[in-house]
Scaffold this active site. Structure first.
Site, PDB file in Angstrom:
ATOM      1  N   CYS A 114       0.812  -1.212   0.000  1.00 21.61           N
ATOM      2  CA  CYS A 114       0.000   0.000   0.000  1.00 21.61           C
ATOM      3  C   CYS A 114       0.841   1.256   0.000  1.00 21.61           C
ATOM      4  O   CYS A 114       0.315   2.350  -0.118  1.00 21.61           O
ATOM      5  CB  CYS A 114      -0.932   0.019   1.213  1.00 21.61           C
ATOM      6  SG  CYS A 114      -0.055   0.278   2.769  1.00 21.61           S
ATOM      7  N   PHE A 253      -0.295  24.595  12.350  1.00 22.84           N
ATOM      8  CA  PHE A 253      -0.069  26.016  12.077  1.00 22.84           C
ATOM      9  C   PHE A 253       0.572  26.704  13.282  1.00 22.84           C
ATOM     10  O   PHE A 253       0.226  27.843  13.632  1.00 22.84           O
ATOM     11  CB  PHE A 253      -1.381  26.714  11.701  1.00 22.84           C
ATOM     12  CG  PHE A 253      -1.972  26.232  10.407  1.00 22.84           C
ATOM     13  CD1 PHE A 253      -1.309  26.456   9.213  1.00 22.84           C
ATOM     14  CD2 PHE A 253      -3.176  25.550  10.390  1.00 22.84           C
ATOM     15  CE1 PHE A 253      -1.849  26.010   8.010  1.00 22.84           C
ATOM     16  CE2 PHE A 253      -3.716  25.098   9.191  1.00 22.84           C
ATOM     17  CZ  PHE A 253      -3.054  25.323   7.995  1.00 22.84           C
ATOM     18  N   VAL A 254       1.510  25.983  13.914  1.00 25.83           N
ATOM     19  CA  VAL A 254       2.209  26.526  15.081  1.00 25.83           C
ATOM     20  C   VAL A 254       3.357  27.386  14.560  1.00 25.83           C
ATOM     21  O   VAL A 254       4.467  26.904  14.312  1.00 25.83           O
ATOM     22  CB  VAL A 254       2.733  25.395  15.984  1.00 25.83           C
ATOM     23  CG1 VAL A 254       3.408  25.963  17.229  1.00 25.83           C
ATOM     24  CG2 VAL A 254       1.585  24.474  16.384  1.00 25.83           C
ATOM     25  N   ARG A 255       3.090  28.661  14.406  1.00 19.40           N
ATOM     26  CA  ARG A 255       4.092  29.579  13.849  1.00 19.40           C
ATOM     27  C   ARG A 255       3.593  31.012  13.981  1.00 19.40           C
ATOM     28  O   ARG A 255       2.386  31.244  14.101  1.00 19.40           O
ATOM     29  CB  ARG A 255       4.353  29.259  12.377  1.00 19.40           C
ATOM     30  CG  ARG A 255       3.128  29.411  11.487  1.00 19.40           C
ATOM     31  CD  ARG A 255       3.330  28.820  10.111  1.00 19.40           C
ATOM     32  NE  ARG A 255       2.203  29.089   9.233  1.00 19.40           N
ATOM     33  CZ  ARG A 255       1.935  28.392   8.135  1.00 19.40           C
ATOM     34  NH1 ARG A 255       2.713  27.404   7.780  1.00 19.40           N
ATOM     35  NH2 ARG A 255       0.897  28.702   7.382  1.00 19.40           N
ATOM     36  N   GLU A 256       4.540  31.929  14.001  1.00 27.01           N
ATOM     37  CA  GLU A 256       4.223  33.360  13.981  1.00 27.01           C
ATOM     38  C   GLU A 256       3.216  33.747  15.062  1.00 27.01           C
ATOM     39  O   GLU A 256       2.275  34.505  14.826  1.00 27.01           O
ATOM     40  CB  GLU A 256       3.708  33.768  12.596  1.00 27.01           C
ATOM     41  CG  GLU A 256       4.722  33.494  11.483  1.00 27.01           C
ATOM     42  CD  GLU A 256       4.108  33.649  10.099  1.00 27.01           C
ATOM     43  OE1 GLU A 256       2.873  33.796  10.015  1.00 27.01           O
ATOM     44  OE2 GLU A 256       4.869  33.619   9.127  1.00 27.01           O
ATOM     45  N   GLY A 257       3.397  33.193  16.250  1.00 23.37           N
ATOM     46  CA  GLY A 257       2.563  33.575  17.371  1.00 23.37           C
ATOM     47  C   GLY A 257       1.162  32.976  17.362  1.00 23.37           C
ATOM     48  O   GLY A 257       0.310  33.391  18.158  1.00 23.37           O
ATOM     49  N   ARG A 258       0.897  32.003  16.477  1.00 25.90           N
ATOM     50  CA  ARG A 258      -0.424  31.397  16.436  1.00 25.90           C
ATOM     51  C   ARG A 258      -0.298  29.887  16.543  1.00 25.90           C
ATOM     52  O   ARG A 258       0.770  29.315  16.360  1.00 25.90           O
ATOM     53  CB  ARG A 258      -1.136  31.744  15.136  1.00 25.90           C
ATOM     54  CG  ARG A 258      -0.428  31.229  13.886  1.00 25.90           C
ATOM     55  CD  ARG A 258      -1.307  31.256  12.648  1.00 25.90           C
ATOM     56  NE  ARG A 258      -2.374  30.259  12.709  1.00 25.90           N
ATOM     57  CZ  ARG A 258      -3.094  29.919  11.639  1.00 25.90           C
ATOM     58  NH1 ARG A 258      -2.882  30.479  10.463  1.00 25.90           N
ATOM     59  NH2 ARG A 258      -4.045  29.006  11.737  1.00 25.90           N
TER      60      ARG A 258
END
Length: 263
Positions: A114, A253-258
């Site tokens: 697979c 989306f752990v980046r740029e303070g978010r």
């Protein structure tokens, strides 16, 4: 196993190469990607495309995350064999683990593959399912601190770009250990192998990836007994579904303070 074409350990390719650009006016540093075959007690198990760095960690982490072995004590030895067309990681495991691997291969003989790393059939996905995990209690700002520390830890990527990183961080977000590879799942296997060698307590921290969150990363994180995975890019639907089933806390989306929590 060694062949007549086997080279010495001193001939192990470097993780980076400097190559001339067309026209010869400039040179560029690029990441090395080559076939890495994993054998267990002389039996071929998998071939991956990976960066030739931290290969002993890769062998141990891959074997643990794919369910070939249960603990690092099951792995007796790893020999790195440089061949003309790639690298072989020759793993020696206990007799009990060898018999279990042989039984798995006999059960699945004749079925089509697979494409999932280390597996020969979709039916094997559930056969190597990790146990449910528990997420650590993070200190405020832990994810932001971890992200800020990741780029300085990517030593190879700083020179050429194109490499993913997997990092082990404590509950405060302090980065403790990092591994790099052209493949995100390879980087995670290397990290898990390094953690297993150091006997790091899985419940006291989390894993940060420079990549998107895929099913493989969630699965491997849980196989390592880690309860929180943070990724700098987007998650897939199967990654979210798998994290929910396992009780794994998934951030993307752990980046740029978010940061967005998906499971």
């Amino acid at each position: 196993m060694p062949t007549d074409d086997a080279l010495t350990a001193a001939d192990l390719p470097p993780p980076l190469l400097t190559l001339p650009l067309p026209g010869g006016a400039a040179e560029e540093c690029v990441a090395v990607e080559l076939p890495v075959a994993l054998t267990v007690n002389g039996i071929s198990q998998a071939v991956m495309l990976a960066t030739p760095a931290d290969l002993e960690d890769f062998a141990l982490g891959f074997a643990l995350n794919e369910g070939w072995i249960s603990t690092r004590q099951d792995l007796l030895d790893v020999e790195v064999l440089t061949q003309l067309d790639g690298i072989e990681l020759a793993l020696q495991v206990t007799a009990a683990r060898e018999q279990q691997l042989k039984a798995r291969r006999r059960m699945l003989a004749g079925r089509t593959g697979c494409g999932l790393c280390g597996l020969e059939s979709l039916s094997q996905v559930s056969a190597v399912s990790p146990h449910p995990v528990q997420a650590p209690s993070l200190a405020p700002g832990a994810l932001d601190r971890a992200v800020a520390a990741l780029a300085p830890a990517q030593v190879l990527n700083a020179r050429c770009g194109g490499l993913h990183a997997a990092a082990w961080c404590d509950r405060t977000g302090a980065l403790q250990l990092a591994r790099e590879d052209v493949g995100r799942h390879n980087a995670l296997d290397k990290l898990c192998g390094a953690l297993a060698r150091r006997s790091e307590p899985a419940g006291d921290g989390f894993i940060l990836m420079s990549s998107r969150a895929s099913f493989e990363l969630v699965h491997k994180t849980a196989m390592a007994g880690v309860g929180l995975l943070a990724c700098m890019s987007a998650p897939s639907s199967l990654a979210i579904e798998t994290a929910q089933k396992l009780g794994l806390q998934l951030w993307a989306f752990v980046r740029e303070g978010r940061a967005t929590r998906y499971a």
